[in-house]
Design a protein around this motif. Structure first.
Motif, PDB file in Angstrom:
ATOM      1  N   ALA A 129       0.844  -1.211   0.000  1.00 41.26           N
ATOM      2  CA  ALA A 129       0.000   0.000   0.000  1.00 41.26           C
ATOM      3  C   ALA A 129       0.868   1.244   0.000  1.00 41.26           C
ATOM      4  N   LEU A 157      -1.230   1.750  -4.190  1.00 47.44           N
ATOM      5  CA  LEU A 157      -2.511   2.459  -4.041  1.00 47.44           C
ATOM      6  C   LEU A 157      -2.994   2.995  -5.377  1.00 47.44           C
ATOM      7  N   GLU A 195      -0.956  -4.956   2.748  1.00 44.55           N
ATOM      8  CA  GLU A 195       0.175  -4.159   3.227  1.00 44.55           C
ATOM      9  C   GLU A 195       0.768  -4.797   4.484  1.00 44.55           C
ATOM     10  N   ALA A 233      -0.881   2.409   5.927  1.00 43.97           N
ATOM     11  CA  ALA A 233      -0.595   2.612   4.507  1.00 43.97           C
ATOM     12  C   ALA A 233       0.680   3.437   4.382  1.00 43.97           C
ATOM     13  N   ALA A 269      -5.767   5.760   0.881  1.00 42.76           N
ATOM     14  CA  ALA A 269      -6.037   4.483   1.550  1.00 42.76           C
ATOM     15  C   ALA A 269      -7.377   4.532   2.279  1.00 42.76           C
ATOM     16  N   VAL A 288      -8.092  -2.215   1.542  1.00 46.60           N
ATOM     17  CA  VAL A 288      -6.706  -2.216   1.997  1.00 46.60           C
ATOM     18  C   VAL A 288      -6.655  -2.952   3.333  1.00 46.60           C
TER      19      VAL A 288
END
Length: 455
Positions: A16, A21, A38, A43, A99, A106
């Protein structure tokens, strides 16, 4: 193991960070569901680790159009395109809001430990391309999980695998034992504890890229401050000093990057750093006071230093991809079709053109390495290059091959002639030829070797 039909599955994006992203944003724009995994607790976890470093790319060059489209309904306001963010700014003002928009697409604390085809190791040919990908994930709480995906986009970067000080590509003898005095990152000298570690000390900086420039400039600034008396750097280069050593200067179309090289030159010219050329570290030894002595392949022994900052590049972690069939260049560990475009052994001008799905494809259909990881060990990457990569890949996954093959990016010129891969270049070599008229390769800034600069 009963695997679901691939057409019903998300595209798994590993990482991420900025490019991961952006990949998710482009997939959504194409009506494809992403799932971003991630490893870190937030993030942009890697970017946050160099939050103190200012990018040499301006805001206008580090945001992605599809991401901006996702952010627009939230009231997000794009920062002034002409200003330069730090890593912390980039994370807080752009990457974290992105994010947040992606929400539960995510997943944090999710480390990918393996990727394969469902029911097929890398040996098996039979019906291989019709099987979905299986992705093994280790969660921060100790849980293990198996996920399925229609495609895998690996944007995990190279931040966790810095290259060593050793000139052979292996750690120098004694390097691991001296880890208490060695760092592989540009230090944050605004942090009082970190500042105290380097203030008044003699520090070796190994490397020749934008991160090394940054470290030299930081140490020179410390040397001129009230609490930094006696601070001195020893800049260790594996090559000689030539016209291109300090970058493109005023010829660089990214002015902040050009200024970075000039700041490093000033550190040397003003006596805050001494340059040691043609030195390839073979061993790290301790003297009687616990200081470090660097020993070169040629037997040279440098005067002891208190600290060593190793900024010799990064390399991709390919261990969790061992069961998929990757086509990688034997030198750079980059996709075979991309490698000739970025090979620093061949490109004396660093010329690289925008590229997409064709150059990033592997024998294993629908698995892609993107972002910094796609460049393997080549030290030349910008965020805008990664955004173009994932735009092309998302178009291909949506079946729009025309858009996938269309170039939608123009890169600025570096003003630098001379590939980083030249070996034993004479110190007085003439690098001043007018060979930099084409769009050129750009140093990265998403980590060290180059969190110092670009993106």
């Amino acid at each position: 193991m009963n695997a679901p039909a691939a057409t019903d599955l998300p595209v798994v994006v590993i990482g991420a960070g900025p490019v991961g992203l952006a990949a998710a944003a482009h997939l959504i724009d194409r009506g494809i569901t992403p799932l971003v995994l991630e490893a870190g607790p937030t993030a942009a976890a890697a970017v946050r680790e160099w939050a103190h470093v200012r990018l040499f790319s301006a805001w206008g060059e580090v945001t992605d159009p599809a991401a901006e489209k996702l952010l627009a309904p939230t009231g997000w306001v794009k920062p002034d395109a002409a200003t330069y963010p730090t890593g912390g700014d980039w994370a807080e003002r752009y990457l974290q809001p992105l994010a947040d928009v992606l929400g539960d697409q995510v997943r944090l604390g999710a480390t990918v430990t393996g990727v394969s085809r469902a029911g097929r190791d890398r040996i098996v040919d039979a019906d291989r391309e019709n099987q979905p990908f299986v992705v093994h994930v280790a969660h921060a709480d100790g849980r293990e999980e198996r996920l399925f995906a229609r495609a895998v986009i690996d944007a995990s970067g190279t931040w966790t695998t810095p290259s060593p000080a050793g000139g052979s590509g292996l750690p120098a003898l004694g390097e691991k034992a001296a880890s208490d005095r060695i760092t592989y990152r540009v230090p944050d000298l605004k942090d009082p504890a970190v500042r105290a570690r380097y203030a008044g000390r003699r520090t070796a900086v190994i490397g020749s890229g934008a991160s090394a420039f940054t470290a030299l400039a930081y140490l020179a600034d410390l040397a001129t401050s009230n609490d930094g008396t006696g601070t001195h750097a020893v800049w260790i280069l594996r090559r000689g000093i030539s016209g291109s050593t300090f970058g493109g200067g005023t010829a660089d179309q990214l002015p902040a990057r050009g200024a970075l090289g000039l700041a490093a030159k000033a550190a040397v010219d003003d006596g805050h750093a001494d340059a040691v050329t043609g030195f390839r570290t073979d061993a790290v030894e301790r003297d009687g006071d616990g200081r470090l002595v660097l020993v070169g392949e040629d037997g040279r022994r440098l005067d002891p230093v208190d600290e060593v900052i190793v900024l010799t590049g990064f390399r991709p972690d390919l261990s969790f991809l061992s069961e998929v069939r990757l086509g990688l260049d034997e030198r750079l560990q980059a996709p075979t079709a991309l490698a000739p475009l970025i090979d620093p052994n061949q490109h004396s001008c660093g010329t690289v053109y925008p590229h997409g799905v064709n150059e990033l494809s592997h024998p294993e259909k629908d698995v892609y390495l993107v972002g910094m990881k796609s460049y393997g060990r080549a030290p030349t990457f910008l965020a805008m290059t990664g955004y173009e990569q994932v735009r092309s890949i998302a178009a291909a996954l949506a079946g729009d091959q025309e858009a996938a093959e269309r170039v939608e990016l123009t890169l600025p010129e570096t003003g630098v002639c001379g590939g980083a891969g030249l070996f034993d270049e004479p110190e007085n070599a003439d690098r001043s030829g007018g060979c930099c008229a084409a769009p050129a390769t750009l140093q990265i800034g998403i980590g060290a070797p180059a969190p110092s600069g670009g993106c």
